[in-house]
Design a protein around this motif. Sequence first.
Motif, PDB file in Angstrom:
ATOM      1  N   PRO A  69       0.836  -1.242  -0.033  1.00  0.00           N
ATOM      2  CA  PRO A  69      -0.048  -0.074   0.372  1.00  0.00           C
ATOM      3  C   PRO A  69       0.799   1.396   0.131  1.00  0.00           C
ATOM      4  CG  PRO A  69      -1.088  -1.692   1.775  1.00  0.00           C
ATOM      5  CD  PRO A  69       0.725  -1.851   1.172  1.00  0.00           C
ATOM      6  N   VAL A  70       2.137   1.113   1.081  1.00  0.00           N
ATOM      7  CA  VAL A  70       3.078   2.476   0.906  1.00  0.00           C
ATOM      8  C   VAL A  70       4.014   2.347  -0.415  1.00  0.00           C
ATOM      9  CG1 VAL A  70       2.185   3.222   3.149  1.00  0.00           C
ATOM     10  CG2 VAL A  70       4.156   1.599   2.716  1.00  0.00           C
ATOM     11  N   ARG A  71       4.406   1.382  -0.818  1.00  0.00           N
ATOM     12  CA  ARG A  71       5.449   0.695  -1.480  1.00  0.00           C
ATOM     13  C   ARG A  71       6.733   1.041  -0.863  1.00  0.00           C
ATOM     14  NH1 ARG A  71       0.295   0.244  -3.399  1.00  0.00           N
ATOM     15  NH2 ARG A  71      -0.194   0.303  -6.015  1.00  0.00           N
ATOM     16  N   GLN A  72       6.699   0.890   0.025  1.00  0.00           N
ATOM     17  CA  GLN A  72       7.809   0.618   0.221  1.00  0.00           C
ATOM     18  C   GLN A  72       8.199  -0.691   1.321  1.00  0.00           C
ATOM     19  OE1 GLN A  72       9.409   4.532   3.186  1.00  0.00           O
ATOM     20  NE2 GLN A  72       7.569   5.946   1.594  1.00  0.00           N
ATOM     21  N   ARG A  73       9.804  -0.389   0.980  1.00  0.00           N
ATOM     22  CA  ARG A  73      10.438  -1.266   2.196  1.00  0.00           C
ATOM     23  C   ARG A  73      10.989  -0.773   3.472  1.00  0.00           C
ATOM     24  NH1 ARG A  73      12.732  -6.814   0.623  1.00  0.00           N
ATOM     25  NH2 ARG A  73      12.164  -6.577  -1.443  1.00  0.00           N
ATOM     26  N   LEU A  74       9.850  -1.328   4.645  1.00  0.00           N
ATOM     27  CA  LEU A  74       9.505  -1.017   6.086  1.00  0.00           C
ATOM     28  C   LEU A  74      10.407  -2.101   7.414  1.00  0.00           C
ATOM     29  CD1 LEU A  74       6.231   0.477   6.136  1.00  0.00           C
ATOM     30  CD2 LEU A  74       8.038   1.595   5.039  1.00  0.00           C
ATOM     31  N   TRP A  75      11.389  -1.018   7.552  1.00  0.00           N
ATOM     32  CA  TRP A  75      12.201  -1.617   9.037  1.00  0.00           C
ATOM     33  C   TRP A  75      11.185  -1.970   9.563  1.00  0.00           C
ATOM     34  CZ3 TRP A  75      15.892  -4.515   8.820  1.00  0.00           C
ATOM     35  CH2 TRP A  75      17.303  -4.467   7.638  1.00  0.00           C
ATOM     36  N   GLU A  76      10.985  -2.741  10.478  1.00  0.00           N
ATOM     37  CA  GLU A  76       9.261  -3.209  11.585  1.00  0.00           C
ATOM     38  C   GLU A  76      10.116  -4.069  12.515  1.00  0.00           C
ATOM     39  OE1 GLU A  76       6.437  -5.069   9.684  1.00  0.00           O
ATOM     40  OE2 GLU A  76       6.286  -3.002   8.098  1.00  0.00           O
ATOM     41  N   ILE A  77       9.041  -4.002  13.528  1.00  0.00           N
ATOM     42  CA  ILE A  77       9.121  -5.035  14.438  1.00  0.00           C
ATOM     43  C   ILE A  77       8.000  -6.282  14.515  1.00  0.00           C
ATOM     44  CG2 ILE A  77      10.084  -3.628  16.589  1.00  0.00           C
ATOM     45  CD1 ILE A  77       7.560  -3.488  17.433  1.00  0.00           C
TER      46      ILE A  77
END
Length: 207
Positions: A69-77
């Motif tokens: 949905p945000v077109r990003q590769r995110l760092w997450e927990i």
Amino acid sequence: MIEDTPEEWRVTATSTPFTGKKTSVRTDEVVMPDGSTATRDYQVHPGSVAVVALDDQDRVLVLRQYRHPVRQRLWEIPAGLLDVPGENPLHAAQRELYEEAHVKAEDWRVLIDVYTTPGGCDEAVRVFLARGISEAEGDRFEVSDEEADMEMARVPLADLVHGALAGALHNNCLAVGVLALRAAQTGDGLDALRPPEAPWPARPFTP
């Protein structure tokens, strides 16, 4: 102490125009304080848990995952849905930590409870702090789809706090989790956090 309070305005009509695999969209006609009626559309969500897994070097276990949905590769927990109504959130968090990172933890605390987007979704998230982490026994959980492409790292807490405040890290559970952890460290201490079975009115469960 300042605190949120439960309240429910009268609903005169409700419908569910969309039902998906995990969530749905509901439309309510809500009576306003002046007696008028307004339409409110919102996503109905089962709730989620997330885990700030902290090692003995003050590093946090994070995962990098593509979010379409945000077109990003995110760092997450590590995080996941409460798939079963009334599911114990601690058990769900332990499962997610095992499935996504193949890690177990000896000490669990409730770090913070939040509503992610209360203006348009009823999702409630409980973020746990997990300490005394180590590799889990047995085979790794088989992942698919976006999770099959995840990266994993252990990043110093200070770097994650800086990244969130600098606008470089955007995942809400990560940002809320690491900032809450830093606040707890500099406040009453981690041992003053709520126990893992603390009540959660937003998503009641069986201990």
